[in-house]
Scaffold this motif. Structure first.
Motif, mmCIF file in Angstrom:
data_model
loop_
_atom_site.group_PDB
_atom_site.id
_atom_site.type_symbol
_atom_site.label_atom_id
_atom_site.label_comp_id
_atom_site.label_asym_id
_atom_site.label_seq_id
_atom_site.Cartn_x
_atom_site.Cartn_y
_atom_site.Cartn_z
ATOM 1 N N GLY A 30 58.205 -7.729 13.566
ATOM 2 C CA GLY A 30 56.642 -7.848 12.617
ATOM 3 C C GLY A 30 55.314 -7.469 12.781
ATOM 4 O O GLY A 30 54.469 -7.470 12.057
ATOM 5 N N GLU A 31 55.540 -6.418 13.744
ATOM 6 C CA GLU A 31 53.783 -5.427 13.959
ATOM 7 C C GLU A 31 54.024 -4.104 13.708
ATOM 8 O O GLU A 31 55.506 -3.531 13.734
ATOM 9 C CB GLU A 31 53.870 -5.653 15.433
ATOM 10 N N THR A 32 53.259 -3.709 13.440
ATOM 11 C CA THR A 32 52.626 -2.419 12.860
ATOM 12 C C THR A 32 51.537 -1.210 14.108
ATOM 13 O O THR A 32 50.540 -2.801 14.516
ATOM 14 C CB THR A 32 52.694 -2.162 11.575
ATOM 15 N N TRP A 33 52.252 0.065 14.733
ATOM 16 C CA TRP A 33 50.772 0.893 15.350
ATOM 17 C C TRP A 33 50.937 2.236 15.619
ATOM 18 O O TRP A 33 52.022 2.815 14.689
ATOM 19 C CB TRP A 33 51.466 0.051 17.082
ATOM 20 N N LEU A 50 43.058 8.374 17.439
ATOM 21 C CA LEU A 50 43.606 8.441 16.690
ATOM 22 C C LEU A 50 43.664 7.439 15.779
ATOM 23 O O LEU A 50 43.450 6.486 16.383
ATOM 24 C CB LEU A 50 45.612 7.370 17.598
ATOM 25 N N THR A 51 44.612 7.497 14.526
ATOM 26 C CA THR A 51 43.942 6.423 13.279
ATOM 27 C C THR A 51 45.043 5.821 13.002
ATOM 28 O O THR A 51 46.105 6.513 12.759
ATOM 29 C CB THR A 51 42.688 6.769 12.574
ATOM 30 N N LEU A 52 45.358 4.682 12.695
ATOM 31 C CA LEU A 52 46.009 4.320 11.693
ATOM 32 C C LEU A 52 45.555 3.245 10.836
ATOM 33 O O LEU A 52 44.497 2.514 10.553
ATOM 34 C CB LEU A 52 46.778 3.165 12.460
ATOM 35 N N MET A 53 45.486 3.842 10.050
ATOM 36 C CA MET A 53 45.236 3.181 7.862
ATOM 37 C C MET A 53 46.178 2.430 7.747
ATOM 38 O O MET A 53 46.870 2.773 7.349
ATOM 39 C CB MET A 53 45.062 4.607 7.673
ATOM 40 N N GLY A 54 45.758 1.334 6.955
ATOM 41 C CA GLY A 54 47.104 -0.091 6.292
ATOM 42 C C GLY A 54 46.415 -0.115 5.272
ATOM 43 O O GLY A 54 45.653 0.132 4.885
ATOM 44 N N PRO A 55 47.378 -0.910 4.526
ATOM 45 C CA PRO A 55 46.855 -1.655 3.225
ATOM 46 C C PRO A 55 45.871 -2.417 3.529
ATOM 47 O O PRO A 55 44.931 -2.802 4.347
ATOM 48 C CB PRO A 55 47.784 -2.104 2.920
ATOM 49 N N GLY A 56 44.534 -2.703 1.998
ATOM 50 C CA GLY A 56 43.995 -2.708 2.025
ATOM 51 C C GLY A 56 42.490 -2.738 3.354
ATOM 52 O O GLY A 56 41.481 -3.625 3.675
ATOM 53 N N SER A 80 49.387 -4.803 15.690
ATOM 54 C CA SER A 80 49.318 -5.817 14.934
ATOM 55 C C SER A 80 49.862 -6.209 13.991
ATOM 56 O O SER A 80 51.025 -5.858 13.547
ATOM 57 C CB SER A 80 47.593 -5.786 14.242
ATOM 58 N N ALA A 81 50.304 -7.641 14.086
ATOM 59 C CA ALA A 81 50.882 -8.601 12.836
ATOM 60 C C ALA A 81 51.305 -6.972 11.194
ATOM 61 O O ALA A 81 50.300 -7.492 10.611
ATOM 62 C CB ALA A 81 50.680 -9.672 12.225
ATOM 63 N N SER A 82 51.849 -7.171 10.764
ATOM 64 C CA SER A 82 52.025 -6.040 10.546
ATOM 65 C C SER A 82 52.036 -6.574 8.068
ATOM 66 O O SER A 82 51.959 -7.855 8.284
ATOM 67 C CB SER A 82 53.614 -6.255 9.439
ATOM 68 N N ALA A 83 51.250 -6.240 7.296
ATOM 69 C CA ALA A 83 50.417 -6.805 6.194
ATOM 70 C C ALA A 83 51.323 -5.710 5.297
ATOM 71 O O ALA A 83 50.476 -4.805 4.527
ATOM 72 C CB ALA A 83 48.741 -6.130 6.239
ATOM 73 N N GLY A 84 52.035 -6.103 4.546
ATOM 74 C CA GLY A 84 52.748 -5.570 3.380
ATOM 75 C C GLY A 84 53.798 -4.554 4.328
ATOM 76 O O GLY A 84 54.235 -4.369 5.051
ATOM 77 N N ASP A 85 54.664 -3.201 2.908
ATOM 78 C CA ASP A 85 55.459 -2.733 3.374
ATOM 79 C C ASP A 85 54.592 -1.765 4.270
ATOM 80 O O ASP A 85 53.643 -0.740 4.556
ATOM 81 C CB ASP A 85 55.531 -1.982 2.249
ATOM 82 N N PRO A 86 55.838 -1.455 4.609
ATOM 83 C CA PRO A 86 55.963 -0.588 6.069
ATOM 84 C C PRO A 86 55.581 1.092 5.758
ATOM 85 O O PRO A 86 54.416 1.765 6.267
ATOM 86 C CB PRO A 86 56.491 -0.333 7.249
ATOM 87 N N GLY A 87 55.535 1.049 4.506
ATOM 88 C CA GLY A 87 55.346 2.368 4.428
ATOM 89 C C GLY A 87 53.702 3.109 3.627
ATOM 90 O O GLY A 87 53.367 4.088 3.415
ATOM 91 N N ALA A 88 53.264 1.977 3.371
ATOM 92 C CA ALA A 88 51.622 1.704 3.361
ATOM 93 C C ALA A 88 51.323 2.267 4.346
ATOM 94 O O ALA A 88 49.361 2.571 4.069
ATOM 95 C CB ALA A 88 51.477 0.478 2.578
ATOM 96 N N TYR A 89 51.393 2.596 5.728
ATOM 97 C CA TYR A 89 50.849 3.086 6.692
ATOM 98 C C TYR A 89 51.195 3.763 6.778
ATOM 99 O O TYR A 89 51.686 5.365 6.678
ATOM 100 C CB TYR A 89 51.064 1.256 8.151
ATOM 101 N N THR A 90 49.508 4.807 7.177
ATOM 102 C CA THR A 90 49.741 6.071 7.444
ATOM 103 C C THR A 90 48.784 6.569 8.728
ATOM 104 O O THR A 90 47.780 5.541 9.404
ATOM 105 C CB THR A 90 48.651 7.303 6.601
#
Length: 120
Positions: A30-33, A50-56, A80-90
């Motif tokens: 349930g986390e993304t990094w 290193l930059t992680l860009m997510g939804p919203g 951090s807690a995932s927010a939405g689809d993992p494909g929305a992260y870059t």
């Protein structure tokens, strides 16, 4: 069902200056990094952002130092807690020489997505 340890990685890149890098978006529990793998053969200490860009518009940024040795290493953003689809992260890692940011040239940029039409 949990997808522990899933990774979406961009291509392995090598710069003429001697930096090898690959950047990934990691998901699990349930986390993304973001994680950047690197190897510095330049003979000089380098730094990376290193930059992680997510939804919203969510963004996490981490600064890493690459020692002036030939050893593989990695750095990663906090999980951090995932927010939405993992494909929305870059994720993107930018590597530059040590010293003042304004004066250090960008040596390599490695992202978590493959170029359109690229194959494995």
């Amino acid at each position: 069902m949990s997808r522990e340890g899933a990774a979406r990685c961009g291509p392995e890149l090598v710069s003429p200056e001697g930096i090898e890098a690959q950047t990934c978006v990691m998901t699990g529990g349930g986390e993304t990094w973001a994680r950047a793998y690197h190897r510095n053969t330049s003979g000089a200490e380098l730094r990376a952002v290193l930059t992680l860009m997510g939804p919203g518009g969510r963004t996490v940024e981490l600064h890493c130092v690459l020692a002036a040795d030939d050893e593989p290493g990695s750095c990663e953003t906090p999980r951090s807690a995932s927010a939405g689809d993992p494909g929305a992260y870059t994720a993107v890692a930018e590597y530059a020489g040590a010293g003042p940011v304004e004066e250090a040239p960008l040596l390599l940029r490695a992202g978590s997505h493959r170029a359109p039409g690229a194959s494995d």
